[in-house]
Structures are given as C-alpha cells and as structure tokens.
Design an enzyme around this catalytic site. Sequence first.
Site, short mmCIF file in Angstrom:
data_model
loop_
_atom_site.label_atom_id
_atom_site.label_comp_id
_atom_site.label_asym_id
_atom_site.label_seq_id
_atom_site.Cartn_x
_atom_site.Cartn_y
_atom_site.Cartn_z
N GLY A 7 59.54 45.20 10.52
CA GLY A 7 58.78 44.11 11.12
C GLY A 7 58.41 43.08 10.08
O GLY A 7 57.54 43.33 9.24
N GLY A 9 57.50 39.70 10.57
CA GLY A 9 56.91 38.50 11.15
C GLY A 9 55.90 37.87 10.22
O GLY A 9 55.97 38.01 9.00
N GLY A 114 45.39 38.46 8.25
CA GLY A 114 46.14 37.41 8.93
C GLY A 114 47.09 36.69 8.01
O GLY A 114 47.65 37.24 7.07
N LYS A 164 39.49 49.49 12.45
CA LYS A 164 39.98 48.12 12.64
C LYS A 164 39.62 47.60 14.04
O LYS A 164 39.30 46.42 14.22
CB LYS A 164 41.49 48.09 12.45
CG LYS A 164 42.16 46.73 12.72
CD LYS A 164 41.58 45.63 11.84
CE LYS A 164 42.45 44.38 11.80
NZ LYS A 164 42.99 43.90 13.04
N HIS A 167 36.08 46.57 13.88
CA HIS A 167 36.08 45.32 13.10
C HIS A 167 36.41 44.14 14.00
O HIS A 167 35.74 43.11 13.98
CB HIS A 167 37.10 45.44 11.97
CG HIS A 167 37.49 44.13 11.34
ND1 HIS A 167 38.40 43.26 11.91
CD2 HIS A 167 37.11 43.55 10.17
CE1 HIS A 167 38.55 42.20 11.14
NE2 HIS A 167 37.79 42.35 10.08
N GLU A 171 34.28 40.90 15.26
CA GLU A 171 34.87 39.56 15.11
C GLU A 171 34.75 38.77 16.41
O GLU A 171 34.41 37.58 16.39
CB GLU A 171 36.33 39.72 14.70
CG GLU A 171 37.12 38.44 14.55
CD GLU A 171 38.58 38.75 14.29
OE1 GLU A 171 39.41 38.43 15.16
OE2 GLU A 171 38.90 39.33 13.25
N TYR A 172 35.02 39.43 17.54
CA TYR A 172 34.87 38.77 18.85
C TYR A 172 33.47 38.20 19.00
O TYR A 172 33.28 37.05 19.41
CB TYR A 172 35.11 39.78 19.98
CG TYR A 172 36.53 40.00 20.42
CD1 TYR A 172 37.56 40.21 19.51
CD2 TYR A 172 36.84 40.02 21.77
CE1 TYR A 172 38.85 40.44 19.93
CE2 TYR A 172 38.15 40.26 22.21
CZ TYR A 172 39.14 40.47 21.28
OH TYR A 172 40.41 40.70 21.70
#
Length: 293
Positions: A7, A9, A114, A164, A167, A171-172
């Site tokens: 992967g 990406g 990110g 996570k 976490h 964050e939301y």
Amino acid sequence: MQIGLVGLGKMGGNMRERLRNAGHEVVGYDTNPELSDVQNLVELADRLQAPRVIWVMVPAGAVTQGVIDQLTSVLKPGDTVIDGGNSRWTDDEKHAEELGKHGIRFVDAGVSGGVWGLENGYALMVGGEKEHVDRLKPIFDALKPDGPYGYVHAGKVGAGHFAKMVHNGIEYAMMQAYAEGWELLEKVDSVDNVREVFRSWQEGTVIRSWLLDLAVKALDDDQHLQKLRGYAEDSGEGRWTVEAAIDNAVPLPAITASLFARFASRQDDSPQMKMVAALRNQFGGHAVESAEK
C-alpha cells in the site's frame, strides 16, 4: 532492517520514503504499477530475507482482509505481518488468529500523522506480544517523531488500533469545538476579523494545538471558508469509539455529539428539524418556512 510495505498511497508512500531515509531497505507493493517496486505479493516475499516483515497499509475492512488472506499463503512460519491501517481492533484479533495458525506473527499499529508524517514523523500506537514488538523497534524508531515521545507499546494484539480509535474520537470532538467556536465568531457583528482571533490563540492559550494551527492555515487559504460545502465524512473510528463506549458503559457525550454533528452535515433539509419546526409551530405558534422556494 529490511521490510516489505503493501500500500503506497498518501501514507504508505511517505512511510516508504521516511524508512529509506533512515537507512532501511524497503520493498513496496501497490496495485498501481507506477508506484510499486514489485509486481505482486509473491515477488515481494521473494525479495525479502527470512524472517520476513511486511507492513500492510491499505484501507480497513475487505481490502485488508484480502491482503491478509494472500499473505497467509505467501509467508512462512516466523514471518511477521504489521497492520498499520485503520482496522478495527476486533479484526486484529481475528487476523492474529488466522495468521497464527500458520506460524505467522501479527502486530497492529495505529498510525497518526497524515500527509505531514514524512516531515514530522508518525505517532505510533502498537499492539502485540512483547517479543514480536521488540524485534520491530528499529522500524518504529525510524517512523516516529524525533525525541522521546510518539511511540507506545499499548498492550496485546488490538491495543494499538483501539488506542488509535480513541485518539480519533478525541480528534472528532476537538475539531467540533473549534468549528462551533468559529461559527459563533463569524455570526456576531462585533467581531470583524475571525481569522486573526484564531491566530491570536496560537500562542499563550490553553487551546493552542496543531489542529488550531491547521485551522488558521485553512482560514489563510479561504478566510470565510466560502469555497467549501458544509459536509464532513467519518472514516469509521468515531462510530467504533461510541460503540465501544456503549459496550463498556463509559459516557462520551462530547465525542458522541461530534459524530452526530457530522451526520447532520449530510442533510440539506434535515428531517429532524422538520419535526422540531412543526412542534414549535404547534405549541408556540412559531413561524415555519415552506419547503417550496
């Protein structure tokens, strides 16, 4: 250290580069041949020396399951699979059992950072047996931010992705708080420079954070966010956090409200607000707006 990476990406590609910059040998595979170092998972395994280590960085759910299924037939006893995607912790337990039947070790890694991870490093929350995790420490040290923080062996298999998940739930709620404050500031007539108010909070306040820095950056690009539609997706972790809270009888009102706010953002004409408007009209004679405009 030698590692295979499945992967490539936005996250996986940058992770490959950061690992290589740290001196590790990385063989990458992606379904996009322009990104891939090898043509398939069989070739990937053949390029690695035993005991092999393969990090999976693909979307959670069916895609991850498909890769795990293929690796089960490709790898050998003593090899290790790391799932660094956003899988649900219950899937980790399933994958560990499936791979374990073939003598293949499994470690889960919650990864945060990110598109900035290449430059700043990735916060890593890892789950798995200590001996398996310790062997992979050079990889984790290369990926994590510089300094003493940014990495934790959170517990047994599933603990990394559970950490996570929480976490991301936090964050939301943090994003929702910034968003609500921004909307209120934009609404009043007395404040005529909301962007600079946000900027003033970046130093010396208790609410300064990287998210606040990113909010200021977004406002620099589009001062009143007029180019954006008020719509926000959720990637799954928020829902899982709320479900885990229900299962464990832990109250999470802020995180739950932030998740529901995202659901509300997807309704151009909220059915709930229709009922609220109808009830206000019935008991108080409050005006209602016609759907025909």
